[in-house]
Design a protein around this motif. Structure first.
Motif, short mmCIF file in Angstrom:
data_model
loop_
_atom_site.label_atom_id
_atom_site.label_comp_id
_atom_site.label_asym_id
_atom_site.label_seq_id
_atom_site.Cartn_x
_atom_site.Cartn_y
_atom_site.Cartn_z
N ALA A 4 0.84 -1.19 0.00
CA ALA A 4 0.00 0.00 0.00
C ALA A 4 0.88 1.24 0.00
O ALA A 4 2.03 1.19 0.38
N PHE A 5 0.31 2.34 -0.47
CA PHE A 5 1.07 3.59 -0.43
C PHE A 5 0.12 4.74 -0.18
O PHE A 5 -1.04 4.69 -0.51
N SER A 6 0.64 5.75 0.47
CA SER A 6 -0.13 6.96 0.74
C SER A 6 0.83 8.14 0.60
O SER A 6 1.73 8.29 1.41
N VAL A 7 0.64 8.92 -0.45
CA VAL A 7 1.58 9.99 -0.76
C VAL A 7 0.81 11.29 -0.96
O VAL A 7 -0.20 11.31 -1.65
N ASP A 8 1.30 12.37 -0.35
CA ASP A 8 0.64 13.65 -0.56
C ASP A 8 1.06 14.24 -1.91
O ASP A 8 2.12 13.91 -2.43
N PRO A 9 0.23 15.11 -2.51
CA PRO A 9 0.50 15.64 -3.86
C PRO A 9 1.85 16.34 -3.99
O PRO A 9 2.52 16.22 -5.01
N GLU A 10 2.27 17.06 -2.95
CA GLU A 10 3.53 17.80 -3.02
C GLU A 10 4.72 16.85 -3.13
O GLU A 10 5.66 17.10 -3.90
N THR A 11 4.68 15.75 -2.37
CA THR A 11 5.75 14.75 -2.46
C THR A 11 5.76 14.10 -3.83
O THR A 11 6.83 13.83 -4.39
N LEU A 12 4.58 13.84 -4.38
CA LEU A 12 4.48 13.27 -5.72
C LEU A 12 5.13 14.19 -6.76
O LEU A 12 5.86 13.73 -7.64
N ARG A 13 4.85 15.48 -6.65
CA ARG A 13 5.43 16.44 -7.60
C ARG A 13 6.95 16.46 -7.50
O ARG A 13 7.66 16.49 -8.50
N LYS A 14 7.43 16.45 -6.28
CA LYS A 14 8.87 16.59 -6.04
C LYS A 14 9.66 15.36 -6.52
O LYS A 14 10.75 15.48 -7.08
N LYS A 16 8.38 12.77 -8.58
CA LYS A 16 7.54 12.01 -9.52
C LYS A 16 8.34 11.04 -10.38
O LYS A 16 7.87 9.94 -10.68
N LEU A 17 9.57 11.40 -10.75
CA LEU A 17 10.40 10.49 -11.55
C LEU A 17 10.69 9.21 -10.77
O LEU A 17 10.59 8.11 -11.31
N TRP A 18 11.04 9.36 -9.48
CA TRP A 18 11.34 8.19 -8.66
C TRP A 18 10.10 7.33 -8.43
O TRP A 18 10.19 6.10 -8.40
N PHE A 19 8.93 7.98 -8.30
CA PHE A 19 7.70 7.21 -8.14
C PHE A 19 7.38 6.43 -9.42
O PHE A 19 6.89 5.30 -9.37
N LYS A 20 7.68 7.02 -10.58
CA LYS A 20 7.47 6.31 -11.85
C LYS A 20 8.40 5.11 -11.94
O LYS A 20 7.99 4.02 -12.36
N ILE A 21 9.67 5.31 -11.56
CA ILE A 21 10.64 4.20 -11.59
C ILE A 21 10.19 3.09 -10.64
O ILE A 21 10.21 1.90 -10.99
N TYR A 22 9.78 3.49 -9.43
CA TYR A 22 9.30 2.52 -8.45
C TYR A 22 8.08 1.78 -8.98
O TYR A 22 7.96 0.56 -8.83
N GLY A 23 7.18 2.51 -9.64
CA GLY A 23 5.99 1.89 -10.22
C GLY A 23 6.34 0.88 -11.29
O GLY A 23 5.76 -0.22 -11.34
N VAL A 24 7.32 1.22 -12.15
CA VAL A 24 7.75 0.29 -13.20
C VAL A 24 8.35 -0.97 -12.59
O VAL A 24 8.07 -2.10 -13.03
N ILE A 25 9.16 -0.80 -11.53
CA ILE A 25 9.76 -1.96 -10.86
C ILE A 25 8.67 -2.86 -10.27
O ILE A 25 8.72 -4.09 -10.42
N LEU A 26 7.66 -2.24 -9.65
CA LEU A 26 6.56 -3.03 -9.09
C LEU A 26 5.79 -3.77 -10.17
O LEU A 26 5.40 -4.93 -10.00
N ILE A 27 5.58 -3.11 -11.31
CA ILE A 27 4.87 -3.75 -12.43
C ILE A 27 5.66 -4.95 -12.94
O ILE A 27 5.11 -6.03 -13.19
N GLU A 183 0.59 16.79 -11.44
CA GLU A 183 0.60 18.23 -11.72
C GLU A 183 -0.77 18.85 -11.53
O GLU A 183 -0.90 20.01 -11.16
N SER A 184 -1.81 18.03 -11.79
CA SER A 184 -3.17 18.57 -11.67
C SER A 184 -3.76 18.35 -10.27
O SER A 184 -4.90 18.68 -10.03
N ALA A 185 -2.96 17.76 -9.37
CA ALA A 185 -3.46 17.51 -8.01
C ALA A 185 -3.62 18.81 -7.26
O ALA A 185 -2.91 19.78 -7.49
#
Length: 197
Positions: A4-14, A16-27, A183-185
């Motif tokens: 599970a994950f819970s991330v606030d929008p500001e952390t996602l913006r800051k 976001k590249l690492w979250f995408k990489i982490y998401g790809v690894i999880l996939i 970005e739209s959060a």
């Protein structure tokens, strides 16, 4: 072992590249688990074994630091010892550990199916538009439990790995989607300097 994950929008913006990489690894891990559920099931059992041992050791440290006069000392001590022993048994023979974990999963699914079913009929008059979905969820849980139970011991080889794989896959997709659309959060307004004064 759900992710599970819970991330606030500001952390996602800051980050976001690492979250995408982490998401790809999880996939990728999720896809591998779905393609090779037997290996993923074994890996899950070994991970659970180590987690039980680690939890038991930390529990023992906590129990002895609090002392015999603390409330629930003996109960906490027995629980910590059982965690270490259970983890050791799973690691000593992970194949049998897989079967045990699958039986626990079946019991959980059947129990939640029954409890959700009772809850659904309780909600029938209270929340008439939602009770059907609760009942559907109950039937899915119960059906999964029955299917896995009917396939034992053969289903134990693949079911944990498949479920973990599905969880990892969807968590990865959710992370990437959140990172792309961050970005739209909505960002909560920051208090102005005059407001602070």
């Amino acid at each position: 072992m759900p992710v599970a994950f819970s991330v606030d929008p500001e952390t996602l913006r800051k980050f976001k590249l690492w979250f995408k990489i982490y998401g790809v690894i999880l996939i990728l891990l999720g896809a591998a688990s779905i393609i090779l559920p037997g290996i993923a099931t074994l890996a899950t059992a070994i991970t659970v074994g180590w987690l039980l041992i680690a939890g038991g050791i930390f529990g023992l440290i906590s129990v002895f630091q609090s002392g015999p006069s603390s409330p629930g000392f003996w109960w906490n001590l027995i629980t910590a010892i059982l965690c270490v022993l259970a983890g050791g048994v799973i690691l000593f023979n992970p194949v049998k550990g897989v079967l045990t974990l699958t039986i626990i999963l079946v019991a959980y699914l059947l129990a939640t199916g029954v409890s959700k079913g009772v809850m659904a009929f309780h909600y029938r008059n209270v929340i008439p538009k939602a009770w059907g979905w609760v009942l559907f969820s109950a039937l899915v849980d119960f059906a999964l439990g029955v299917i896995i139970l009917a396939g034992l011991p053969g289903s134990a080889i693949w079911v944990l790995g498949l479920l973990v794989g599905i969880n990892l896959l969807f968590t990865g997709v959710a992370l990437i989607t959140a990172a792309i659309h961050c970005e739209s959060a909505n960002t909560p307004p920051q208090p102005s300097a005059t407001a602070k004064a």
